[in-house]
Design a protein around this motif. Structure first.
Motif, PDB file in Angstrom:
ATOM      1  N   MET A 213      40.168  37.587  43.534  1.00 15.68           N
ATOM      2  CA  MET A 213      40.778  38.878  43.226  1.00 15.68           C
ATOM      3  C   MET A 213      42.164  38.998  43.852  1.00 15.68           C
ATOM      4  O   MET A 213      42.933  39.884  43.501  1.00 15.68           O
ATOM      5  CB  MET A 213      39.861  39.988  43.766  1.00 15.68           C
ATOM      6  CG  MET A 213      40.308  41.403  43.481  1.00 15.68           C
ATOM      7  SD  MET A 213      40.227  41.788  41.732  1.00 15.68           S
ATOM      8  CE  MET A 213      40.978  43.421  41.727  1.00 15.68           C
TER       9      MET A 213
ATOM     10  N   LYS B 141      41.949  44.423  32.216  1.00 12.83           N
ATOM     11  CA  LYS B 141      41.007  45.527  32.293  1.00 12.83           C
ATOM     12  C   LYS B 141      39.613  45.029  31.955  1.00 12.83           C
ATOM     13  O   LYS B 141      39.422  44.285  30.989  1.00 12.83           O
ATOM     14  CB  LYS B 141      41.414  46.646  31.337  1.00 12.83           C
ATOM     15  CG  LYS B 141      40.561  47.894  31.481  1.00 12.83           C
ATOM     16  CD  LYS B 141      41.076  49.030  30.612  1.00 12.83           C
ATOM     17  CE  LYS B 141      40.216  50.273  30.794  1.00 12.83           C
ATOM     18  NZ  LYS B 141      40.699  51.408  29.957  1.00 12.83           N
ATOM     19  N   VAL B 142      38.638  45.421  32.767  1.00 16.65           N
ATOM     20  CA  VAL B 142      37.269  44.938  32.609  1.00 16.65           C
ATOM     21  C   VAL B 142      36.399  46.047  32.029  1.00 16.65           C
ATOM     22  O   VAL B 142      36.431  47.188  32.501  1.00 16.65           O
ATOM     23  CB  VAL B 142      36.696  44.482  33.974  1.00 16.65           C
ATOM     24  CG1 VAL B 142      35.268  43.971  33.812  1.00 16.65           C
ATOM     25  CG2 VAL B 142      37.582  43.409  34.589  1.00 16.65           C
ATOM     26  N   ASP B 143      35.633  45.711  31.003  1.00 15.19           N
ATOM     27  CA  ASP B 143      34.661  46.654  30.450  1.00 15.19           C
ATOM     28  C   ASP B 143      33.425  46.654  31.347  1.00 15.19           C
ATOM     29  O   ASP B 143      32.799  45.605  31.553  1.00 15.19           O
ATOM     30  CB  ASP B 143      34.275  46.265  29.025  1.00 15.19           C
ATOM     31  CG  ASP B 143      35.429  46.453  28.052  1.00 15.19           C
ATOM     32  OD1 ASP B 143      36.223  47.381  28.267  1.00 15.19           O
ATOM     33  OD2 ASP B 143      35.541  45.652  27.100  1.00 15.19           O
ATOM     34  N   ILE B 144      33.088  47.813  31.892  1.00 19.04           N
ATOM     35  CA  ILE B 144      31.998  47.900  32.860  1.00 19.04           C
ATOM     36  C   ILE B 144      30.864  48.741  32.295  1.00 19.04           C
ATOM     37  O   ILE B 144      31.081  49.866  31.825  1.00 19.04           O
ATOM     38  CB  ILE B 144      32.499  48.503  34.180  1.00 19.04           C
ATOM     39  CG1 ILE B 144      33.521  47.548  34.830  1.00 19.04           C
ATOM     40  CG2 ILE B 144      31.346  48.789  35.139  1.00 19.04           C
ATOM     41  CD1 ILE B 144      34.237  48.119  36.030  1.00 19.04           C
TER      42      ILE B 144
ATOM     43  N   SER C 280      35.062  43.947  44.153  1.00 16.75           N
ATOM     44  CA  SER C 280      35.474  43.536  42.814  1.00 16.75           C
ATOM     45  C   SER C 280      34.303  42.956  42.035  1.00 16.75           C
ATOM     46  O   SER C 280      34.033  43.353  40.891  1.00 16.75           O
ATOM     47  CB  SER C 280      36.606  42.508  42.914  1.00 16.75           C
ATOM     48  OG  SER C 280      36.920  41.969  41.654  1.00 16.75           O
TER      49      SER C 280
ATOM     50  N   ARG D  37      31.576  45.637  41.334  1.00 15.31           N
ATOM     51  CA  ARG D  37      31.989  46.629  40.335  1.00 15.31           C
ATOM     52  C   ARG D  37      31.944  46.019  38.932  1.00 15.31           C
ATOM     53  O   ARG D  37      31.524  46.677  37.967  1.00 15.31           O
ATOM     54  CB  ARG D  37      33.407  47.127  40.667  1.00 15.31           C
ATOM     55  CG  ARG D  37      33.907  48.210  39.716  1.00 15.31           C
ATOM     56  CD  ARG D  37      33.013  49.424  39.744  1.00 15.31           C
ATOM     57  NE  ARG D  37      33.395  50.405  38.719  1.00 15.31           N
ATOM     58  CZ  ARG D  37      32.538  51.200  38.106  1.00 15.31           C
ATOM     59  NH1 ARG D  37      31.244  51.135  38.393  1.00 15.31           N
ATOM     60  NH2 ARG D  37      32.957  52.068  37.210  1.00 15.31           N
ATOM     61  N   LYS D  38      32.368  44.769  38.794  1.00 15.11           N
ATOM     62  CA  LYS D  38      32.301  44.096  37.502  1.00 15.11           C
ATOM     63  C   LYS D  38      30.859  44.013  36.995  1.00 15.11           C
ATOM     64  O   LYS D  38      30.619  44.009  35.780  1.00 15.11           O
ATOM     65  CB  LYS D  38      32.896  42.685  37.608  1.00 15.11           C
ATOM     66  CG  LYS D  38      34.410  42.669  37.756  1.00 15.11           C
ATOM     67  CD  LYS D  38      34.912  41.251  37.972  1.00 15.11           C
ATOM     68  CE  LYS D  38      36.423  41.222  38.191  1.00 15.11           C
ATOM     69  NZ  LYS D  38      36.911  39.851  38.489  1.00 15.11           N
TER      70      LYS D  38
ATOM     71  N   ASN E 180      44.427  47.851  41.977  1.00 12.01           N
ATOM     72  CA  ASN E 180      43.628  47.194  40.935  1.00 12.01           C
ATOM     73  C   ASN E 180      42.157  47.565  41.070  1.00 12.01           C
ATOM     74  O   ASN E 180      41.471  47.818  40.071  1.00 12.01           O
ATOM     75  CB  ASN E 180      43.788  45.674  41.018  1.00 12.01           C
ATOM     76  CG  ASN E 180      45.127  45.191  40.484  1.00 12.01           C
ATOM     77  OD1 ASN E 180      45.787  45.896  39.716  1.00 12.01           O
ATOM     78  ND2 ASN E 180      45.532  44.013  40.892  1.00 12.01           N
ATOM     79  N   LEU E 181      41.679  47.601  42.306  1.00 12.25           N
ATOM     80  CA  LEU E 181      40.281  47.974  42.541  1.00 12.25           C
ATOM     81  C   LEU E 181      40.035  49.434  42.179  1.00 12.25           C
ATOM     82  O   LEU E 181      38.999  49.782  41.595  1.00 12.25           O
ATOM     83  CB  LEU E 181      39.905  47.735  44.003  1.00 12.25           C
ATOM     84  CG  LEU E 181      39.635  46.290  44.428  1.00 12.25           C
ATOM     85  CD1 LEU E 181      39.332  46.233  45.915  1.00 12.25           C
ATOM     86  CD2 LEU E 181      38.479  45.695  43.648  1.00 12.25           C
TER      87      LEU E 181
ATOM     88  N   GLU F 162      41.584  51.183  39.978  1.00 13.57           N
ATOM     89  CA  GLU F 162      41.579  51.300  38.523  1.00 13.57           C
ATOM     90  C   GLU F 162      40.272  50.801  37.919  1.00 13.57           C
ATOM     91  O   GLU F 162      39.860  51.243  36.836  1.00 13.57           O
ATOM     92  CB  GLU F 162      42.768  50.537  37.937  1.00 13.57           C
ATOM     93  CG  GLU F 162      44.105  51.207  38.234  1.00 13.57           C
ATOM     94  CD  GLU F 162      45.286  50.399  37.736  1.00 13.57           C
ATOM     95  OE1 GLU F 162      45.062  49.337  37.109  1.00 13.57           O
ATOM     96  OE2 GLU F 162      46.435  50.823  37.975  1.00 13.57           O
ATOM     97  N   MET F 163      39.591  49.891  38.614  1.00 13.15           N
ATOM     98  CA  MET F 163      38.286  49.413  38.165  1.00 13.15           C
ATOM     99  C   MET F 163      37.186  50.438  38.425  1.00 13.15           C
ATOM    100  O   MET F 163      36.076  50.303  37.914  1.00 13.15           O
ATOM    101  CB  MET F 163      37.924  48.108  38.878  1.00 13.15           C
ATOM    102  CG  MET F 163      38.706  46.898  38.434  1.00 13.15           C
ATOM    103  SD  MET F 163      38.358  45.456  39.486  1.00 13.15           S
ATOM    104  CE  MET F 163      36.602  45.245  39.207  1.00 13.15           C
TER     105      MET F 163
END
Length: 455
Positions: free
Chosen positions: A78, A123-126, A147, A150-151, A189-190, A192-193
């Motif tokens: 990360m 951007k990750v779809d969670i 990270s 959360r993913k 970044n975190l 935003e996740m």
């Protein structure tokens, strides 16, 4: 020929906290990437605690596919912009590079930093899991675990004791090595996740482990760092003008004590002795140069050959005017209420000790050094706040004789179920950013498996 980044003039950088090194230019990146042999059995990957697929990201750079290089790195790391700057590559990835056997290894750290600075995390779809995880500490291990967790869809909250996030990356590493905009970008970044951050929370004081569990956190990862300084236990150590490196660097890096208008004062003397030879000692000495000490000494009880600090840090310190005193062991700090000097015993090297380095042996000869400040950079140990609080709650952690958490090496789980520990409170190998990240990844994997078993 290995490509090297442009550096700030050694005389100018003595008076500012700006980054010493610039990034490689795009042309330099292309030339450096072209040196990679793309080994079938890459030793560099084996030397990386988080197993970044180094030949693959370098191959992407050869093919002018910068975005893909970023995607490859971020599959396992990360923090490419951070690790590219502060990791000891010469002992890990670069130290294992085949080219380094007879020549110069690939500048993996510089390439990673370039990629990290010039690409953004996708951007990750969670998909929410409905599970909650508490992380104690916002340093390398905590950021990495947050990270990954959360993913996986978990609701993650990081609790930080200080008023800014980043842990030792912020309070321990000076901005001339790790610019704050880089660290802030990684923290953002975190956020935003969807990772939540709570500052000014001391777990064990502000809130207890049982209270976290009562608040619905089904797993807890403790990575609160090792903030208890190791001192010398010699006469005069309680005089005014004696600092631990932790205190000195925290005052400057986190609390702005080097600024003219600040609520956190720092008395600047004429000369300072920094005791130790690791990266923290180099950081403290180079910071002392910048805040205005006229003479800065690093005093080490072995020779230059045994210095554990990164070669790059040693070189930069010398360029900036730091004077090294080798084969000197602290004996006594001189003065009445304030430091007025320091006495050292002259050493010589004997047989190798358990670390493999030759053991310093006293000669019975003593020398005095004219200093008015002493900074002790001999390492740190775990602060026992959490362990003591846990005992009052009926939770007894297994710890070793030095106070570190005893954990399962594969899962990082402590003796208390669903409570994990990593980073400097439960170290594996050398204490550095990338090893802490490796611990964070192991903990996240184990926590995720545990939470899935509850479904």
């Amino acid at each position: 020929m290995r490509q090297r980044p442009k550096e700030q003039d050694k005389f100018e950088r003595r008076h500012n906290f700006n980054a010493v090194e610039e990034n490689l230019t795009p042309q330099q990146v292309k030339e450096e990437a072209s040196r990679c042999l793309t080994c079938k059995n890459p030793r560099c990957v084996k030397g990386c605690p988080v197993n970044i697929q180094i030949p693959d990201f370098i191959k992407a750079l050869k093919e002018d596919n910068l975005e893909h290089a970023g995607e490859i790195i971020r599959q396992t790391s990360m923090l490419p912009s951070v690790c590219g700057r502060v990791c000891p590559q010469e002992r890990q990835c670069e130290g294992n590079c085949v080219l380094g056997i007879k020549g110069e290894s690939i500048a993996i750290g510089a390439l990673e930093r370039y990629v990290g600075d010039n690409t953004a995390a996708k951007k990750v779809d969670i998909t929410p899991s409905g599970k909650k995880v508490a992380i104690v500490g916002s340093g390398c291990a905590g950021i990495t675990a947050a990270s990954d967790l959360r993913k996986a869809g978990h609701d993650v909250t990081i609790f930080e004791a200080l008023h800014k996030f980043g842990g030792v990356l912020r309070y321990g590493i000076p901005p001339f090595r790790l610019p704050r905009k880089v660290l802030d970008r990684e923290i953002n970044n975190l956020k935003e996740m969807g990772v939540k951050f709570e500052k000014n929370v001391i777990v064990g004081k502000s809130i207890t482990l049982n209270q976290l569990k009562n608040d619905g956190f089904e797993a807890i990862f403790i990575c609160s760092g090792a903030g208890l300084p190791k001192m010398m236990n010699i006469s005069g150590e309680n005089l005014n003008g004696v600092f631990s490196a932790n205190e000195f660097l925290t005052r400057v890096n986190l609390m702005g004590a080097n600024e003219e208008e600040t609520a956190t004062p720092l008395k600047i003397g004429k000369s300072v002795a920094v005791i130790g030879g690791g990266n923290v000692a180099m950081d403290a000495a180079r910071t002392a140069v910048r805040v205005g000490f006229e003479k800065v000494f690093i005093v080490y009880r072995r020779t230059e050959t045994e210095l554990p600090a990164r070669l790059e840090e040693i070189r930069h310190a010398k360029e900036e005017g730091v004077v090294f005193k080798f084969l000197h062991a602290p004996f006594e700090i001189l003065g009445n209420s304030c430091v007025a000097g320091m006495r050292f015993e002259v050493m010589e090297l004997g047989e190798a000790d358990e670390s493999g380095r030759r053991k310093p042996v006293g000669t019975g000869r003593f020398v005095d050094l004219d200093v008015d400040t002493v900074i002790v950079a001999l390492g740190t140990g775990p602060n026992p706040i959490i362990q003591k609080s846990a005992i009052m709650e009926g939770l007894n952690f297994d710890t070793d004789k030095r106070g570190y958490f005893v954990v399962n090496e594969d899962t990082r789980e402590t003796s208390i179920p669903a409570v994990y520990a990593g980073g400097d409170v439960a170290p594996v190998g050398a204490s550095n950013a990338i090893n802490a990240m490796g611990a964070g990844k192991k903990a996240a994997k184990a926590i995720n498996e545990y939470l899935e078993s509850l479904s």
